[in-house]
Design a protein around this motif. Structure first.
Motif, PDB file in Angstrom:
ATOM      1  N   SER A 140    -101.375  65.943  84.998  1.00 53.27           N
ATOM      2  CA  SER A 140    -102.326  65.843  83.899  1.00 53.27           C
ATOM      3  C   SER A 140    -102.770  67.262  83.542  1.00 53.27           C
ATOM      4  O   SER A 140    -103.342  67.945  84.395  1.00 53.27           O
ATOM      5  CB  SER A 140    -103.526  64.995  84.311  1.00 53.27           C
ATOM      6  OG  SER A 140    -104.457  64.909  83.237  1.00 53.27           O
ATOM      7  N   PRO A 141    -102.484  67.738  82.339  1.00 55.05           N
ATOM      8  CA  PRO A 141    -101.763  67.036  81.282  1.00 55.05           C
ATOM      9  C   PRO A 141    -100.340  66.723  81.724  1.00 55.05           C
ATOM     10  O   PRO A 141     -99.731  67.471  82.481  1.00 55.05           O
ATOM     11  CB  PRO A 141    -101.790  67.996  80.100  1.00 55.05           C
ATOM     12  CG  PRO A 141    -102.009  69.339  80.692  1.00 55.05           C
ATOM     13  CD  PRO A 141    -102.766  69.126  81.966  1.00 55.05           C
ATOM     14  N   ALA A 142     -99.848  65.584  81.277  1.00 51.94           N
ATOM     15  CA  ALA A 142     -98.612  65.028  81.808  1.00 51.94           C
ATOM     16  C   ALA A 142     -97.358  65.574  81.158  1.00 51.94           C
ATOM     17  O   ALA A 142     -97.301  65.813  79.952  1.00 51.94           O
ATOM     18  CB  ALA A 142     -98.629  63.507  81.652  1.00 51.94           C
ATOM     19  N   ILE A 143     -96.366  65.752  82.011  1.00 54.00           N
ATOM     20  CA  ILE A 143     -94.993  65.895  81.554  1.00 54.00           C
ATOM     21  C   ILE A 143     -94.526  64.470  81.321  1.00 54.00           C
ATOM     22  O   ILE A 143     -94.627  63.627  82.217  1.00 54.00           O
ATOM     23  CB  ILE A 143     -94.130  66.603  82.613  1.00 54.00           C
ATOM     24  CG1 ILE A 143     -94.620  68.037  82.822  1.00 54.00           C
ATOM     25  CG2 ILE A 143     -92.656  66.560  82.205  1.00 54.00           C
ATOM     26  CD1 ILE A 143     -93.992  68.742  83.993  1.00 54.00           C
ATOM     27  N   ILE A 144     -94.083  64.174  80.117  1.00 54.02           N
ATOM     28  CA  ILE A 144     -93.737  62.805  79.740  1.00 54.02           C
ATOM     29  C   ILE A 144     -92.231  62.675  79.525  1.00 54.02           C
ATOM     30  O   ILE A 144     -91.619  63.479  78.819  1.00 54.02           O
ATOM     31  CB  ILE A 144     -94.466  62.386  78.440  1.00 54.02           C
ATOM     32  CG1 ILE A 144     -95.981  62.393  78.641  1.00 54.02           C
ATOM     33  CG2 ILE A 144     -93.979  61.021  77.935  1.00 54.02           C
ATOM     34  CD1 ILE A 144     -96.505  61.332  79.581  1.00 54.02           C
ATOM     35  N   LEU A 145     -91.653  61.637  80.115  1.00 55.75           N
ATOM     36  CA  LEU A 145     -90.260  61.283  79.895  1.00 55.75           C
ATOM     37  C   LEU A 145     -90.218  59.959  79.158  1.00 55.75           C
ATOM     38  O   LEU A 145     -90.949  59.029  79.499  1.00 55.75           O
ATOM     39  CB  LEU A 145     -89.542  61.161  81.246  1.00 55.75           C
ATOM     40  CG  LEU A 145     -88.074  60.744  81.197  1.00 55.75           C
ATOM     41  CD1 LEU A 145     -87.299  61.444  82.308  1.00 55.75           C
ATOM     42  CD2 LEU A 145     -87.888  59.235  81.296  1.00 55.75           C
ATOM     43  N   ARG A 146     -89.379  59.907  78.128  1.00 51.35           N
ATOM     44  CA  ARG A 146     -89.126  58.654  77.400  1.00 51.35           C
ATOM     45  C   ARG A 146     -87.611  58.477  77.333  1.00 51.35           C
ATOM     46  O   ARG A 146     -86.903  59.378  76.913  1.00 51.35           O
ATOM     47  CB  ARG A 146     -89.723  58.684  75.994  1.00 51.35           C
ATOM     48  CG  ARG A 146     -91.227  58.830  76.012  1.00 51.35           C
ATOM     49  CD  ARG A 146     -91.904  58.783  74.639  1.00 51.35           C
ATOM     50  NE  ARG A 146     -91.124  59.275  73.543  1.00 51.35           N
ATOM     51  CZ  ARG A 146     -90.848  58.574  72.416  1.00 51.35           C
ATOM     52  NH1 ARG A 146     -91.303  57.352  72.262  1.00 51.35           N
ATOM     53  NH2 ARG A 146     -90.138  59.113  71.455  1.00 51.35           N
ATOM     54  N   CYS A 147     -87.114  57.340  77.758  1.00 54.28           N
ATOM     55  CA  CYS A 147     -85.680  57.078  77.774  1.00 54.28           C
ATOM     56  C   CYS A 147     -85.347  56.039  76.713  1.00 54.28           C
ATOM     57  O   CYS A 147     -86.066  55.053  76.545  1.00 54.28           O
ATOM     58  CB  CYS A 147     -85.253  56.564  79.153  1.00 54.28           C
ATOM     59  SG  CYS A 147     -83.464  56.383  79.326  1.00 54.28           S
ATOM     60  N   GLY A 148     -84.234  56.291  76.014  1.00 60.66           N
ATOM     61  CA  GLY A 148     -83.810  55.368  74.964  1.00 60.66           C
ATOM     62  C   GLY A 148     -84.385  55.709  73.606  1.00 60.66           C
ATOM     63  O   GLY A 148     -84.434  54.860  72.719  1.00 60.66           O
ATOM     64  N   ARG A 204     -97.390  50.644  80.449  1.00 54.17           N
ATOM     65  CA  ARG A 204     -96.375  50.805  81.491  1.00 54.17           C
ATOM     66  C   ARG A 204     -95.057  50.229  81.001  1.00 54.17           C
ATOM     67  O   ARG A 204     -95.016  49.158  80.402  1.00 54.17           O
ATOM     68  CB  ARG A 204     -96.778  50.087  82.778  1.00 54.17           C
ATOM     69  CG  ARG A 204     -98.080  50.567  83.353  1.00 54.17           C
ATOM     70  CD  ARG A 204     -97.944  51.912  83.991  1.00 54.17           C
ATOM     71  NE  ARG A 204     -99.202  52.264  84.647  1.00 54.17           N
ATOM     72  CZ  ARG A 204     -99.478  53.455  85.087  1.00 54.17           C
ATOM     73  NH1 ARG A 204     -98.612  54.419  84.972  1.00 54.17           N
ATOM     74  NH2 ARG A 204    -100.637  53.700  85.649  1.00 54.17           N
ATOM     75  N   SER A 205     -93.982  50.970  81.256  1.00 53.69           N
ATOM     76  CA  SER A 205     -92.662  50.553  80.793  1.00 53.69           C
ATOM     77  C   SER A 205     -91.595  51.217  81.645  1.00 53.69           C
ATOM     78  O   SER A 205     -91.795  52.328  82.140  1.00 53.69           O
ATOM     79  CB  SER A 205     -92.474  50.974  79.324  1.00 53.69           C
ATOM     80  OG  SER A 205     -91.132  50.795  78.926  1.00 53.69           O
ATOM     81  N   VAL A 206     -90.451  50.571  81.775  1.00 52.64           N
ATOM     82  CA  VAL A 206     -89.318  51.187  82.460  1.00 52.64           C
ATOM     83  C   VAL A 206     -88.692  52.281  81.603  1.00 52.64           C
ATOM     84  O   VAL A 206     -87.815  52.994  82.068  1.00 52.64           O
ATOM     85  CB  VAL A 206     -88.238  50.151  82.853  1.00 52.64           C
ATOM     86  CG1 VAL A 206     -88.790  49.166  83.873  1.00 52.64           C
ATOM     87  CG2 VAL A 206     -87.677  49.449  81.635  1.00 52.64           C
ATOM     88  N   TYR A 207     -89.152  52.428  80.368  1.00 50.77           N
ATOM     89  CA  TYR A 207     -88.606  53.438  79.449  1.00 50.77           C
ATOM     90  C   TYR A 207     -89.467  54.703  79.378  1.00 50.77           C
ATOM     91  O   TYR A 207     -89.139  55.619  78.632  1.00 50.77           O
ATOM     92  CB  TYR A 207     -88.434  52.862  78.049  1.00 50.77           C
ATOM     93  CG  TYR A 207     -87.595  51.606  78.028  1.00 50.77           C
ATOM     94  CD1 TYR A 207     -86.338  51.574  78.620  1.00 50.77           C
ATOM     95  CD2 TYR A 207     -88.069  50.441  77.432  1.00 50.77           C
ATOM     96  CE1 TYR A 207     -85.580  50.422  78.617  1.00 50.77           C
ATOM     97  CE2 TYR A 207     -87.299  49.290  77.420  1.00 50.77           C
ATOM     98  CZ  TYR A 207     -86.064  49.281  78.010  1.00 50.77           C
ATOM     99  OH  TYR A 207     -85.306  48.137  78.004  1.00 50.77           O
ATOM    100  N   THR A 208     -90.575  54.738  80.133  1.00 51.42           N
ATOM    101  CA  THR A 208     -91.449  55.913  80.110  1.00 51.42           C
ATOM    102  C   THR A 208     -91.876  56.281  81.525  1.00 51.42           C
ATOM    103  O   THR A 208     -91.917  55.432  82.422  1.00 51.42           O
ATOM    104  CB  THR A 208     -92.721  55.665  79.269  1.00 51.42           C
ATOM    105  OG1 THR A 208     -93.461  54.587  79.852  1.00 51.42           O
ATOM    106  CG2 THR A 208     -92.387  55.351  77.819  1.00 51.42           C
ATOM    107  N   ALA A 209     -92.185  57.553  81.705  1.00 54.41           N
ATOM    108  CA  ALA A 209     -92.703  58.041  82.984  1.00 54.41           C
ATOM    109  C   ALA A 209     -93.527  59.291  82.706  1.00 54.41           C
ATOM    110  O   ALA A 209     -93.353  59.948  81.668  1.00 54.41           O
ATOM    111  CB  ALA A 209     -91.560  58.355  83.952  1.00 54.41           C
TER     112      ALA A 209
END
Length: 160
Positions: free
Chosen positions: A76-84, A67-72
């Protein structure tokens, strides 16, 4: 940053629809690499984290580990967001594909597994969204849902 050509969205959506079969998994206990943004991008990413919707393209939020404020993640299967994330080297290619969705410009990269990776351009932090092959039937709908929070949280500019 090079300006790259934009493909008409009418041509991209059918391409995404064609790839709507197969399997991929990112959520439901999966892990993703957490970005390590610089201080300026980290602040924008924390702002984005609080602005992200609980549902994306009708899918419930289910963040990947760790868990991180940089991922969401959603679904499932997941759409993944990564920031930074780091600036993709493909942004140097004047022939790279790009799309604009509701005021947010994206570098478009089709992956070998049939998924699509989109990375924001001309923002003070790079935001990467991966849409798995099984989720491409709705075209750019996830990017449409993310445009407002990205515009609110990540100022226009050039990330370092």
């Amino acid at each position: 940053m090079n300006i790259f050509r934009h493909r008409p969205l009418g041509l991209l959506a059918p391409a995404l629809l064609i790839t709507a079969a197969g399997c991929s998994s990112a959520g439901g206990g999966a892990t993703v690499e957490v970005p390590t943004p610089d201080a300026k991008a980290a602040g924008s990413c924390r702002n984005l984290h609080t602005a992200l919707p609980p549902k994306l393209d009708g899918l419930d939020r289910d963040d990947p580990g760790p868990r991180s404020v940089y991922t969401a993640g959603w679904g499932s299967p997941a759409i993944i967001l990564r920031c930074g994330v780091e600036r993709p080297k493909e942004m140097n290619d004047p022939e790279a594909d790009g799309v604009g969705v509701n005021g947010v410009d994206w570098l478009l990269q089709k992956q070998d597994d049939g998924s699509f990776r989109f990375t924001t351009t001309l923002r003070e932090a790079y935001v990467e969204v991966t849409i798995p092959k099984d989720r491409t039937a709705h075209g750019l709908a996830p990017l449409t849902d993310l445009a407002k929070p990205i515009k609110k949280a990540i100022p226009e500019g050039i990330a370092h």
